[in-house]
Write a protein that holds these residues in place. Sequence first.
Motif, PDB file in Angstrom:
ATOM      1  N   HIS A 112     144.234  22.365 -19.881  1.00  0.00           N
ATOM      2  CA  HIS A 112     145.062  21.248 -20.341  1.00  0.00           C
ATOM      3  C   HIS A 112     145.143  20.168 -19.259  1.00  0.00           C
ATOM      4  O   HIS A 112     145.204  20.470 -18.068  1.00  0.00           O
ATOM      5  CB  HIS A 112     146.495  21.724 -20.622  1.00  0.00           C
ATOM      6  CG  HIS A 112     146.609  22.695 -21.750  1.00  0.00           C
ATOM      7  ND1 HIS A 112     146.506  22.337 -23.065  1.00  0.00           N
ATOM      8  CD2 HIS A 112     146.824  24.037 -21.741  1.00  0.00           C
ATOM      9  CE1 HIS A 112     146.663  23.395 -23.826  1.00  0.00           C
ATOM     10  NE2 HIS A 112     146.856  24.455 -23.046  1.00  0.00           N
ATOM     11  N   GLU A 113     145.232  18.929 -19.690  1.00  0.00           N
ATOM     12  CA  GLU A 113     145.349  17.814 -18.749  1.00  0.00           C
ATOM     13  C   GLU A 113     146.603  17.934 -17.888  1.00  0.00           C
ATOM     14  O   GLU A 113     146.571  17.636 -16.692  1.00  0.00           O
ATOM     15  CB  GLU A 113     145.354  16.491 -19.508  1.00  0.00           C
ATOM     16  CG  GLU A 113     145.367  15.282 -18.609  1.00  0.00           C
ATOM     17  CD  GLU A 113     145.197  13.980 -19.369  1.00  0.00           C
ATOM     18  OE1 GLU A 113     145.021  12.947 -18.693  1.00  0.00           O
ATOM     19  OE2 GLU A 113     145.240  13.983 -20.614  1.00  0.00           O
ATOM     20  N   TYR A 116     146.419  19.422 -14.469  1.00  0.00           N
ATOM     21  CA  TYR A 116     145.753  18.670 -13.403  1.00  0.00           C
ATOM     22  C   TYR A 116     146.606  17.501 -12.903  1.00  0.00           C
ATOM     23  O   TYR A 116     146.149  16.701 -12.107  1.00  0.00           O
ATOM     24  CB  TYR A 116     144.398  18.140 -13.880  1.00  0.00           C
ATOM     25  CG  TYR A 116     143.337  19.214 -13.923  1.00  0.00           C
ATOM     26  CD1 TYR A 116     142.531  19.463 -12.819  1.00  0.00           C
ATOM     27  CD2 TYR A 116     143.150  19.995 -15.053  1.00  0.00           C
ATOM     28  CE1 TYR A 116     141.562  20.449 -12.850  1.00  0.00           C
ATOM     29  CE2 TYR A 116     142.190  20.984 -15.097  1.00  0.00           C
ATOM     30  CZ  TYR A 116     141.394  21.204 -13.992  1.00  0.00           C
ATOM     31  OH  TYR A 116     140.436  22.190 -14.021  1.00  0.00           O
ATOM     32  N   THR A 125     144.629  17.344  -8.650  1.00  0.00           N
ATOM     33  CA  THR A 125     144.296  16.393  -9.707  1.00  0.00           C
ATOM     34  C   THR A 125     142.778  16.364  -9.871  1.00  0.00           C
ATOM     35  O   THR A 125     142.035  16.823  -8.989  1.00  0.00           O
ATOM     36  CB  THR A 125     144.790  14.980  -9.354  1.00  0.00           C
ATOM     37  OG1 THR A 125     144.060  14.516  -8.212  1.00  0.00           O
ATOM     38  CG2 THR A 125     146.288  14.960  -9.080  1.00  0.00           C
ATOM     39  N   VAL A 126     142.325  15.791 -10.961  1.00  0.00           N
ATOM     40  CA  VAL A 126     140.885  15.629 -11.158  1.00  0.00           C
ATOM     41  C   VAL A 126     140.308  14.758 -10.041  1.00  0.00           C
ATOM     42  O   VAL A 126     139.225  15.027  -9.532  1.00  0.00           O
ATOM     43  CB  VAL A 126     140.572  15.048 -12.554  1.00  0.00           C
ATOM     44  CG1 VAL A 126     139.105  14.650 -12.676  1.00  0.00           C
ATOM     45  CG2 VAL A 126     140.940  16.051 -13.640  1.00  0.00           C
ATOM     46  N   ALA A 149     136.704  12.224 -18.739  1.00  0.00           N
ATOM     47  CA  ALA A 149     137.042  13.645 -18.829  1.00  0.00           C
ATOM     48  C   ALA A 149     137.614  13.975 -20.196  1.00  0.00           C
ATOM     49  O   ALA A 149     138.355  13.177 -20.780  1.00  0.00           O
ATOM     50  CB  ALA A 149     138.060  14.017 -17.742  1.00  0.00           C
ATOM     51  N   PHE A 151     139.756  17.116 -21.807  1.00  0.00           N
ATOM     52  CA  PHE A 151     140.525  18.315 -21.482  1.00  0.00           C
ATOM     53  C   PHE A 151     140.673  19.214 -22.712  1.00  0.00           C
ATOM     54  O   PHE A 151     140.646  18.745 -23.838  1.00  0.00           O
ATOM     55  CB  PHE A 151     141.914  17.925 -20.972  1.00  0.00           C
ATOM     56  CG  PHE A 151     141.895  17.208 -19.664  1.00  0.00           C
ATOM     57  CD1 PHE A 151     141.989  17.908 -18.473  1.00  0.00           C
ATOM     58  CD2 PHE A 151     141.771  15.827 -19.614  1.00  0.00           C
ATOM     59  CE1 PHE A 151     141.975  17.250 -17.251  1.00  0.00           C
ATOM     60  CE2 PHE A 151     141.748  15.155 -18.406  1.00  0.00           C
ATOM     61  CZ  PHE A 151     141.846  15.872 -17.220  1.00  0.00           C
ATOM     62  N   SER A 165     135.802  12.510 -29.051  1.00  0.00           N
ATOM     63  CA  SER A 165     135.462  12.366 -27.633  1.00  0.00           C
ATOM     64  C   SER A 165     134.024  11.899 -27.460  1.00  0.00           C
ATOM     65  O   SER A 165     133.724  11.153 -26.525  1.00  0.00           O
ATOM     66  CB  SER A 165     135.704  13.670 -26.865  1.00  0.00           C
ATOM     67  OG  SER A 165     134.697  14.642 -27.134  1.00  0.00           O
TER      68      SER A 165
END
Length: 183
Positions: A112-113, A116, A125-126, A149, A151, A165
């Motif tokens: 999940h985002e 991050y 974090t990414v 990105a 997620f 996406s």
Amino acid sequence: MSKTLVILAHPNLEVSRVNRCWQQELLQHPQEITLHELYKEYPDWQIDVAREQQLLEQYDHIILQFPLYWYSYPPLLKKWVDEVFAYGWAYGSTGDRLKGKYFSVAMSIGNHEVNYLPGGSVQFTVEQVLAPFKASLHHVGAIELPHFAFFGASFQATDEQVEQSAVDYVEYIRNGSAVVEQG
């Protein structure tokens, strides 16, 4: 519009929902996007460095596409970077072939985002995970563009989200190509 080179590195594309969907969408835009699949090209992991360098020299906009794999690149992509970004070609006193080229990454991320974000369960974090990539680009004089990105790739994403996406990814590529053209 300049053409974009996408280096796709997925160790098991056949079972991937996201990267396989992205691959199929990218193949619908050959006038804008060249797709180069590392695991398909090099099943024996014997990279033709001269061929790869020549390919990179033809493009100003290059995207590395991969699933985030233990918070890094998949292993063949790491080997590819290690060998192709060679001293005397990519860096060093005579190594300037990537200088001024625009690079970015497109990643599918299983988690999940929210995990991050600062304070999330990943604890990074990414942007922090991408630090080695950014350092490598800086070292060779390339220009980093923002990453793309997705997620929830492992289990949370619906088919509709994955398909959307892919559409969003092509738009992201077009926007990056516009930046390259404005240079």
